[in-house]
Design a protein around this motif. Sequence first.
Motif, PDB file in Angstrom:
ATOM      1  N   VAL A 166      -6.648 -27.191 -23.470  1.00 34.19           N
ATOM      2  CA  VAL A 166      -6.329 -28.266 -24.430  1.00 34.19           C
ATOM      3  C   VAL A 166      -5.004 -27.989 -25.124  1.00 34.19           C
ATOM      4  O   VAL A 166      -4.183 -28.910 -25.356  1.00 34.19           O
ATOM      5  CB  VAL A 166      -7.468 -28.396 -25.457  1.00 34.19           C
ATOM      6  N   SER A 167      -4.745 -26.732 -25.459  1.00 32.66           N
ATOM      7  CA  SER A 167      -3.495 -26.376 -26.140  1.00 32.66           C
ATOM      8  C   SER A 167      -2.280 -26.621 -25.245  1.00 32.66           C
ATOM      9  O   SER A 167      -1.218 -27.054 -25.721  1.00 32.66           O
ATOM     10  CB  SER A 167      -3.539 -24.902 -26.569  1.00 32.66           C
ATOM     11  N   ILE A 168      -2.436 -26.335 -23.968  1.00 31.67           N
ATOM     12  CA  ILE A 168      -1.337 -26.605 -23.032  1.00 31.67           C
ATOM     13  C   ILE A 168      -1.038 -28.102 -22.981  1.00 31.67           C
ATOM     14  O   ILE A 168       0.138 -28.524 -23.012  1.00 31.67           O
ATOM     15  CB  ILE A 168      -1.701 -26.065 -21.628  1.00 31.67           C
ATOM     16  N   ILE A 187       2.497 -29.912 -24.178  1.00 36.14           N
ATOM     17  CA  ILE A 187       3.271 -30.786 -23.283  1.00 36.14           C
ATOM     18  C   ILE A 187       3.474 -32.154 -23.930  1.00 36.14           C
ATOM     19  O   ILE A 187       4.589 -32.722 -23.907  1.00 36.14           O
ATOM     20  CB  ILE A 187       2.559 -30.916 -21.928  1.00 36.14           C
ATOM     21  N   ALA A 188       2.408 -32.703 -24.506  1.00 34.42           N
ATOM     22  CA  ALA A 188       2.510 -34.019 -25.151  1.00 34.42           C
ATOM     23  C   ALA A 188       3.463 -33.983 -26.340  1.00 34.42           C
ATOM     24  O   ALA A 188       4.174 -34.966 -26.619  1.00 34.42           O
ATOM     25  CB  ALA A 188       1.130 -34.479 -25.597  1.00 34.42           C
ATOM     26  N   HIS A 189       3.491 -32.866 -27.045  1.00 33.96           N
ATOM     27  CA  HIS A 189       4.377 -32.758 -28.213  1.00 33.96           C
ATOM     28  C   HIS A 189       5.851 -32.794 -27.804  1.00 33.96           C
ATOM     29  O   HIS A 189       6.659 -33.507 -28.432  1.00 33.96           O
ATOM     30  CB  HIS A 189       4.084 -31.459 -28.975  1.00 33.96           C
ATOM     31  N   PHE A 190       6.192 -32.067 -26.775  1.00 32.34           N
ATOM     32  CA  PHE A 190       7.596 -31.985 -26.392  1.00 32.34           C
ATOM     33  C   PHE A 190       8.045 -33.179 -25.556  1.00 32.34           C
ATOM     34  O   PHE A 190       9.243 -33.504 -25.513  1.00 32.34           O
ATOM     35  CB  PHE A 190       7.868 -30.681 -25.625  1.00 32.34           C
ATOM     36  N   THR A 191       7.129 -33.854 -24.900  1.00 33.37           N
ATOM     37  CA  THR A 191       7.494 -35.046 -24.130  1.00 33.37           C
ATOM     38  C   THR A 191       7.317 -36.323 -24.942  1.00 33.37           C
ATOM     39  O   THR A 191       7.686 -37.404 -24.463  1.00 33.37           O
ATOM     40  CB  THR A 191       6.630 -35.141 -22.861  1.00 33.37           C
ATOM     41  N   GLU A 192       6.760 -36.197 -26.130  1.00 36.84           N
ATOM     42  CA  GLU A 192       6.512 -37.326 -27.029  1.00 36.84           C
ATOM     43  C   GLU A 192       5.709 -38.423 -26.342  1.00 36.84           C
ATOM     44  O   GLU A 192       5.941 -39.618 -26.561  1.00 36.84           O
ATOM     45  CB  GLU A 192       7.837 -37.896 -27.548  1.00 36.84           C
ATOM     46  N   SER A 232       3.257 -35.940 -37.507  1.00 39.95           N
ATOM     47  CA  SER A 232       3.382 -35.803 -38.956  1.00 39.95           C
ATOM     48  C   SER A 232       4.137 -34.525 -39.312  1.00 39.95           C
ATOM     49  O   SER A 232       4.357 -33.646 -38.466  1.00 39.95           O
ATOM     50  CB  SER A 232       1.992 -35.774 -39.603  1.00 39.95           C
ATOM     51  N   ALA A 233       4.514 -34.432 -40.597  1.00 42.80           N
ATOM     52  CA  ALA A 233       5.212 -33.221 -41.063  1.00 42.80           C
ATOM     53  C   ALA A 233       4.308 -32.000 -40.992  1.00 42.80           C
ATOM     54  O   ALA A 233       4.784 -30.868 -40.825  1.00 42.80           O
ATOM     55  CB  ALA A 233       5.706 -33.442 -42.498  1.00 42.80           C
ATOM     56  N   GLU A 234       3.016 -32.218 -41.104  1.00 38.99           N
ATOM     57  CA  GLU A 234       2.061 -31.097 -41.062  1.00 38.99           C
ATOM     58  C   GLU A 234       1.836 -30.565 -39.647  1.00 38.99           C
ATOM     59  O   GLU A 234       1.118 -29.581 -39.467  1.00 38.99           O
ATOM     60  CB  GLU A 234       0.714 -31.536 -41.640  1.00 38.99           C
ATOM     61  N   SER A 235       2.459 -31.229 -38.647  1.00 41.15           N
ATOM     62  CA  SER A 235       2.338 -30.724 -37.279  1.00 41.15           C
ATOM     63  C   SER A 235       3.289 -29.560 -37.033  1.00 41.15           C
ATOM     64  O   SER A 235       3.308 -29.017 -35.917  1.00 41.15           O
ATOM     65  CB  SER A 235       2.622 -31.848 -36.270  1.00 41.15           C
ATOM     66  N   TYR A 236       4.028 -29.165 -38.067  1.00 41.97           N
ATOM     67  CA  TYR A 236       4.899 -27.994 -37.999  1.00 41.97           C
ATOM     68  C   TYR A 236       4.482 -27.022 -39.103  1.00 41.97           C
ATOM     69  O   TYR A 236       4.204 -27.417 -40.231  1.00 41.97           O
ATOM     70  CB  TYR A 236       6.370 -28.387 -38.194  1.00 41.97           C
ATOM     71  N   VAL A 249       2.604 -26.907 -34.373  1.00 39.36           N
ATOM     72  CA  VAL A 249       1.231 -26.406 -34.406  1.00 39.36           C
ATOM     73  C   VAL A 249       0.674 -26.269 -32.983  1.00 39.36           C
ATOM     74  O   VAL A 249      -0.100 -25.353 -32.698  1.00 39.36           O
ATOM     75  CB  VAL A 249       0.354 -27.353 -35.254  1.00 39.36           C
ATOM     76  N   ALA A 250       1.085 -27.166 -32.084  1.00 40.48           N
ATOM     77  CA  ALA A 250       0.622 -27.087 -30.693  1.00 40.48           C
ATOM     78  C   ALA A 250       1.048 -25.768 -30.050  1.00 40.48           C
ATOM     79  O   ALA A 250       0.286 -25.149 -29.291  1.00 40.48           O
ATOM     80  CB  ALA A 250       1.165 -28.273 -29.904  1.00 40.48           C
ATOM     81  N   VAL A 251       2.285 -25.320 -30.367  1.00 39.31           N
ATOM     82  CA  VAL A 251       2.766 -24.047 -29.804  1.00 39.31           C
ATOM     83  C   VAL A 251       1.990 -22.874 -30.399  1.00 39.31           C
ATOM     84  O   VAL A 251       1.649 -21.919 -29.690  1.00 39.31           O
ATOM     85  CB  VAL A 251       4.276 -23.896 -30.056  1.00 39.31           C
ATOM     86  N   LEU A 252       1.709 -22.947 -31.699  1.00 41.35           N
ATOM     87  CA  LEU A 252       0.908 -21.892 -32.336  1.00 41.35           C
ATOM     88  C   LEU A 252      -0.493 -21.824 -31.722  1.00 41.35           C
ATOM     89  O   LEU A 252      -1.035 -20.736 -31.482  1.00 41.35           O
ATOM     90  CB  LEU A 252       0.826 -22.142 -33.841  1.00 41.35           C
ATOM     91  N   GLY A 253      -1.053 -23.019 -31.468  1.00 38.02           N
ATOM     92  CA  GLY A 253      -2.369 -23.056 -30.839  1.00 38.02           C
ATOM     93  C   GLY A 253      -2.336 -22.479 -29.426  1.00 38.02           C
ATOM     94  O   GLY A 253      -3.258 -21.760 -29.008  1.00 38.02           O
ATOM     95  N   LEU A 254      -1.244 -22.778 -28.686  1.00 34.24           N
ATOM     96  CA  LEU A 254      -1.108 -22.242 -27.340  1.00 34.24           C
ATOM     97  C   LEU A 254      -1.034 -20.712 -27.369  1.00 34.24           C
ATOM     98  O   LEU A 254      -1.708 -20.025 -26.574  1.00 34.24           O
ATOM     99  CB  LEU A 254       0.153 -22.828 -26.691  1.00 34.24           C
ATOM    100  N   ALA A 255      -0.236 -20.168 -28.267  1.00 30.78           N
ATOM    101  CA  ALA A 255      -0.122 -18.712 -28.382  1.00 30.78           C
ATOM    102  C   ALA A 255      -1.455 -18.078 -28.778  1.00 30.78           C
ATOM    103  O   ALA A 255      -1.832 -17.012 -28.257  1.00 30.78           O
ATOM    104  CB  ALA A 255       0.958 -18.366 -29.409  1.00 30.78           C
TER     105      ALA A 255
END
Length: 263
Positions: free
Chosen positions: A124-126, A130-135, A155-159, A165-171
């Motif tokens: 799910v994190s992957i 991908i969705a975050h960077f491809t918008e 949103s601003a809270e996604s960083y 946050v998606a990258v943090l979740g992936l790590a």
Amino acid sequence: MTASKSSRARNARVGAQAAARNAAKGGTTVKTGSAARSGSATGSGGAAASGGAARNGGAAGNGGPGTATRDRDGRDQVRTGAARNGAAARTPRTAEVRDEVAERGPAPWLQITTLVLALAGLGVSIYLTIAHFTESSLAGCSESGLVNCTKVTTSAESYVFGIPVAVLGLAFFVFAVAIMSPWAWQSPRREIHLARLASMVLGIGFVLYLIYAELIIIGSICLYCTSVHAITFVLFVLTVFAAAAWGLKPGVPWKLIPSRPSG
């Protein structure tokens, strides 16, 4: 006078002959009596021998079943002793096996469950990264109302500290897959088990912050984010349970394909 002497001489010879005959008869009687006595003694001895043989035979006959009975009793006692010795020999082994199991850590089912959950969270994190960077919009997620994935992920809270946050979740889930693997669970190093517990505490703390941000600050939730939150929560519960139940001991080894018993 001469006739008298001849008569006396004849009478003397007759008396001598009579005495000789009487002596012969008496000797025969004595001999016969001795023979009788000897025969009686012999007969008695034979009878005694026969009686002794009979008694000995009877004793032997009686001793046969008695000996067999004693032999059976002896064998039964040997079997009973062997059974007791076997039980006594098995008891320490059972205690040893129980002690060995008690010294081991988490069971295989828990190791497998946590690994599967970590892999699901990683998938799910992957996808979110991908969705975050491809918008691109997330599949199956609404863009209006309470469930609004796009509003949450943009949103601003996604960083956090400038990191998505998606990258943090992936790590986090890359580390979770490694720390939830069977090799990590079965590791004798205490530091690995402490790192697992610490990472789950940090993960659930971050999840609580994200839930607060979604519900209070953003006012919407993301289904994919919620699934990640749920996976993190279950991993946290299982990790804490493992630490409480088994401590920080190495887990029980397991194989994907169990070996078949020989024979």
